[in-house]
Motif scaffolding. Structure first.
Motif, short mmCIF file in Angstrom:
data_model
loop_
_atom_site.label_atom_id
_atom_site.label_comp_id
_atom_site.label_asym_id
_atom_site.label_seq_id
_atom_site.Cartn_x
_atom_site.Cartn_y
_atom_site.Cartn_z
N LEU A 198 0.83 -1.21 0.00
CA LEU A 198 0.00 0.00 0.00
C LEU A 198 0.86 1.26 0.00
CD1 LEU A 198 -2.82 -1.07 2.48
CD2 LEU A 198 -3.04 -0.70 0.02
N LYS A 199 1.97 1.22 0.71
CA LYS A 199 2.86 2.37 0.74
C LYS A 199 3.45 2.64 -0.65
CE LYS A 199 6.98 4.17 3.09
NZ LYS A 199 8.03 3.88 4.12
N LEU B 103 -2.23 -3.41 -10.20
CA LEU B 103 -3.25 -4.17 -9.48
C LEU B 103 -3.21 -5.64 -9.89
CD1 LEU B 103 -6.26 -1.70 -9.64
CD2 LEU B 103 -4.98 -2.35 -7.60
N CYS B 104 -3.09 -5.89 -11.19
CA CYS B 104 -3.03 -7.28 -11.67
C CYS B 104 -1.79 -8.00 -11.13
CB CYS B 104 -3.04 -7.32 -13.20
SG CYS B 104 -4.63 -6.87 -13.93
N PHE C 272 -6.95 -4.69 0.11
CA PHE C 272 -5.97 -3.98 -0.69
C PHE C 272 -6.66 -3.11 -1.74
CE2 PHE C 272 -3.33 -3.80 -4.54
CZ PHE C 272 -2.18 -3.21 -4.05
N TYR C 273 -7.63 -3.68 -2.44
CA TYR C 273 -8.35 -2.96 -3.50
C TYR C 273 -9.06 -1.73 -2.93
CZ TYR C 273 -11.84 -2.06 -7.14
OH TYR C 273 -12.64 -1.48 -8.10
N VAL D 268 -6.63 1.05 -2.08
CA VAL D 268 -6.11 1.71 -3.29
C VAL D 268 -7.15 2.65 -3.87
CG1 VAL D 268 -5.35 1.31 -5.67
CG2 VAL D 268 -4.47 -0.12 -3.82
N MET D 269 -8.43 2.24 -3.85
CA MET D 269 -9.48 3.11 -4.37
C MET D 269 -9.59 4.39 -3.55
SD MET D 269 -10.49 1.66 -7.05
CE MET D 269 -8.83 0.96 -7.19
N LYS D 270 -9.41 4.31 -2.24
CA LYS D 270 -9.43 5.52 -1.40
C LYS D 270 -8.27 6.44 -1.74
CE LYS D 270 -11.61 3.11 2.49
NZ LYS D 270 -11.40 2.57 3.88
N MET D 271 -7.09 5.83 -1.95
CA MET D 271 -5.94 6.64 -2.36
C MET D 271 -6.19 7.31 -3.70
SD MET D 271 -2.84 4.01 -1.63
CE MET D 271 -2.72 3.05 -0.14
#
Length: 258
Positions: A162-163, A188-189, A207-208, A211-214
């Protein structure tokens, strides 16, 4: 060890050159290796596999298992391994002699990464979990009351992934949108390929979602004006077809592993 199986002197000399190759430091200087294979060397994983085959695998099969009182198995990938024993006394005996065995090959174990853990269907729970190859394994009771082994992404690996993703989105959010989303899909893949095993969906969706929030946060910082609300952002994701968590583990491999 290689010379026991290989009689090609030119090949063995090439291996020796690899072992003596210096390490290129960030400042451009070359540091000669003291011992072992060079860190990051192209041949290092193969040589580590060969050395541990003699130092650990064969010893475990020929000495450890015959002297145990119950079943014992060894799972190893490169220099990372897990040993499982039916009885506690066998595990403690192995744990006591392992450092002596490895010292014969000038190897050492990392104490903080080499504990003895009771991991049993009779004692389920997250507090009895262990990490191996980027996953955490632990026993849990499913809805039907059946004990099962559950996997999730190791917290350390998840935080690191995530970082890296946050930093990449922050640095590349001003790039052309088509290129940016194409590369994001590829990243992502790549994560799903590494962690797309069965019984692991919660960690993939975690994780998904993060990432969407980021992505929502940093796309709204492309300019001084707010570009999207959450509804607009959701429509954008459905239109571009951003990769969603999926299982990449084949059914055949799953049957063999079970």
């Amino acid at each position: 060890m290689l010379a026991l199986r290989i009689d090609d002197k030119a090949f063995l000399n090439l291996i020796r050159k690899w072992l003596k190759a210096g390490i290129l430091e960030p400042d451009g200087s070359i540091k000669p290796p003291d011992t072992g294979t060079p860190q990051g060397g192209i041949v290092s994983p193969v040589l580590a596999n060969v050395s541990l085959h003699d130092a650990l695998d064969r010893w475990f099969e020929r000495v450890v298992k015959p002297h145990g009182t119950g079943e014992a198995v060894l799972f190893r990938y490169a220099d990372d391994w897990v040993c499982a024993f039916r009885y506690k006394q066998d595990a403690e005996r192995f744990y006591a002699v392992l450092p002596t065995r490895l010292q014969k090959f000038h190897l050492n174990v990392e104490p903080s990464k080499t504990p003895i853990l009771r991991c049993s269907r009779f004692h389920p729970g997250m507090e009895r979990r262990f990490s191996f190859l980027g996953f955490e394994f632990f026993w849990f009771i499913d809805r039907k009351g059946t004990p099962r082994v559950k996997r999730r992404t190791a917290r350390k690996k998840l935080r690191a992934a995530l970082k890296r993703m946050k930093e990449w989105i922050r640095l590349n959010r001003h790039k052309p949108k088509h290129w940016f989303l194409k590369m994001l899909n590829a990243k992502l893949c790549g994560h799903y390929q590494s962690y797309g095993v069965r019984g692991h969906s919660r960690s993939r969706w975690e994780f998904y979602d993060e990432v969407m929030k980021m992505l929502f946060k940093w796309l709204n910082r492309r300019s001084q004006r707010r570009s999207y609300n959450w509804e607009m952002f959701t429509r954008l994701l459905s239109r571009i077809g951003l990769a969603r968590p999926s299982i990449t583990e084949s059914k055949r491999l799953h049957r063999v592993a079970c």
